[in-house]
Design an enzyme around this catalytic site. Structure first.
Site: not given
Lengths: 255, 313
Positions: A94, A155, A182-183, A204-205
């Site tokens: 990635k 994040g 992301a986001g 992830n976050t």
């Protein structure tokens, strides 16, 4: 779904950073049924000193997708990718080339250049990019076979900040695997991405920093599946006016 | 005679609890003097069970609740609480932290300046954990050595432990299955013009920081958590991030002297909770992770109870 020739049935890719403990991470992986997990190769652990944590990830039976998180230059990203290939025994990478340390926005110029170098070196590149179609074309020319446009900055948990751009991108690259990366903050964000016809979601976050990461992992998997089914089911078009579902002609007259 | 390997936090606290119960104890320590090989030297010394709940299990709050009282028997403990602050643009972090924790009061800028005059006008809101405390880790280790020695415990420095000790407290050196190292980096700054009386935690999505005031104008800063078993000195990246986070708390740190930097390896099991385990004929107390001073007292009590019960039967 096929990703670089590998059959994948779960359309949720999960990051492995920031969990309260490795045990919670492992439970989250199991709860969402992901088959691909991303691993950040920080430069300070590139000497193999993070082996204790990596052994745990290898035990998860998921395919490991190392990333170049935190790399700010083409050279740094390329070197990190090469070290990741040795450490994890995979040519998947990635690719992140960060252009601004505050917004973590991708440096798309560096990204295309790094992608070209890595593809030529035999890597299967997963580029973390913006929702810009021209950049997408350059990445495909560089040898990438899929695209990972952002939903919002890393994040931030803002969801899809520009769904119109993602919709246009989907239409422009109808046959390219696209993963929103992301986001994503809430399950509804993941559903929305999938309803746009995206092939998968990487997050992830949103899971790691939830109060109950394991429950959130499960919710995200359900949301991704709901969105995909909704997209495949060809949803109705919204209308300006109500359309009564009962006929108005021939109704019994009440006296 | 009960034998203990390791005169770090876990070993000394266990020796204290055993000796208080009347058991004769000998501690073997590889290092030349107290704390030489103990990761606790690099600790913040925060006794902050409620703040830690943000990313830790409820067990940490339960086991850590009595730590401040326990340490007060041995070493000076500063009971001024913790102030958790964030720059205005990261206010979402404060909201998230508040949702995960308890035993705090939300305070505004005015209240912040009353608690810490040096921070007047710097932050609009904060969380104040009044019941938390902190201590100076190196003084606490020294005082704990004195305390156990006055209870009759013998500590043999520069001596490797014999095989099959009763209690093994050798942290990452114990080689227990499932035990890993989590690296932490820290610095000590000398900034005599700045007066702070309690622990300040700065929340930030990428570089969270804790700042612990110590005597004589010294401040300890730390906060990194790296999945690594390398104990090389701190990286420039970590230091840069920690120093800039300290500068966010107060610009006076720009002129601070950096008097020390250090890195240590915290022993952790996969759930990041400490435990007593049997391995290779010894009882092991290990896995204190980032909660050494907070959880050592409760875990030492458990170890003492278990060992004395076993030797009686």
């Amino acid at each position: 779904m096929q990703i670089y020739g590998t059959n994948i049935s779960s359309r949720l890719l999960l990051g492995t950073a920031q969990y309260p403990s490795p045990t919670v991470l492992k439970q989250a992986i199991e709860a969402c049924g992901t088959e691909i997990i991303t691993v950040s190769l920080r430069r300070e652990t590139a000497d193999g000193s993070g082996a204790g944590f990596w052994e745990l990830l290898k035990d998860s039976n998921c395919k490991v997708l190392p990333n170049t998180a935190g790399c700010h230059s083409v050279q740094e990203a390329v070197v990190t990718a090469q070290m990741a290939r040795e450490l994890f025994g995979t040519n998947w990478i990635k690719l992140e080339v960060i252009g601004n340390s505050d917004t973590l926005q991708p440096d798309v110029f560096g990204l295309v250049e790094a992608a070209r170098l890595l593809c030529a070196d035999g890597f299967k590149v997963f580029p973390y990019t913006t929702d810009d179609i021209v950049v997408g074309e350059k990445l495909l020319e560089a040898g990438c076979e899929l695209l990972m446009p952002w939903g919002a900055p890393i994040g931030s948990g803002q969801g899809l900040r520009n769904p119109d751009a993602l919709r246009a991108m989907r239409a422009h690259f109808p046959d390219i695997t696209m993963i929103v990366d992301a986001g994503i903050g809430r399950p509804s964000d993941a559903t929305r991405a999938m309803e746009l016809g995206m092939d998968a979601v990487l997050l992830n976050t949103a899971v790691a920093k939830a109060g109950d990461p394991v429950l959130m992992a499960q919710a995200m998997a359900q949301a991704v599946e709901a969105g995909r089914n909704g997209y495949n089911a060809d949803p109705m078009e919204p209308r300006d006016m109500a359309v009564p579902s009962t006929p108005t002609l021939g109704m019994a007259e009440l006296i | 005679m009960i034998t203990i390997a390791g005169a770090g936090l876990a070993g000394l606290a266990s020796a204290y609890e055993l000796a208080k119960r009347g058991a004769p104890v000998t501690v073997f320590e590889r290092g030349q003097k107290p704390g030489d090989s103990s990761v606790a030297r690099f600790a913040g010394g925060m006794l902050a069970p409620y703040c830690e709940r943000e990313s830790a299990e409820e067990d940490v709050v339960r086991l850590g609740g009595q730590a401040a009282d326990w340490w007060s028997q041995i070493t000076p403990v500063t009971r001024n609480g913790t102030l958790v602050v964030t720059p205005p643009r990261d206010h979402a972090e404060l909201t998230r932290f508040a949702r995960r924790t308890s035993h705090f009061e939300k305070v505004n800028g005015q209240a912040i300046s009353e608690l810490e005059p040096a921070l007047a006008g710097r932050f609009e809101s904060a969380l104040y954990f009044a019941q938390e405390a902190h201590l100076d880790p190196r003084q606490a280790l020294d005082d704990l050595v004195t305390a156990v020695q006055s209870l009759g415990v013998e500590i043999r420095f520069a001596t490797s432990a014999p095989a099959g000790v009763d209690l093994n407290c050798t942290a990452t050196a114990a080689g227990l299955p499932g035990l890993r190292a989590v690296r932490g980096e820290m610095a000590i700054l000398h900034c005599p013009e700045l007066q702070l009386s309690r622990v300040i935690r700065l929340l930030h999505p990428r570089m969270p920081l804790y700042l612990v005031p110590r005597a004589d104008g010294l401040f300890m800063i730390g906060g990194t958590m790296v999945e690594s078993n390398s104990d090389r000195p701190p990286t420039l990246r970590s230091l840069t991030e920690m120093m800039s986070a300290a500068f966010v708390i107060h610009p006076a740190f720009a002129e601070a002297s950096v008097v020390e930097i250090g890195a240590g390896l915290r022993p952790a099991f996969q759930d990041n909770l400490p435990r007593l385990t049997e391995h290779d004929g010894s009882l092991h107390l290990n896995g204190l992770y980032r909660h050494g001073f907070l959880l050592a007292p409760a875990m030492a009590q458990q170890a003492a109870q278990r060992l004395l019960k076993e030797t009686c039967t």
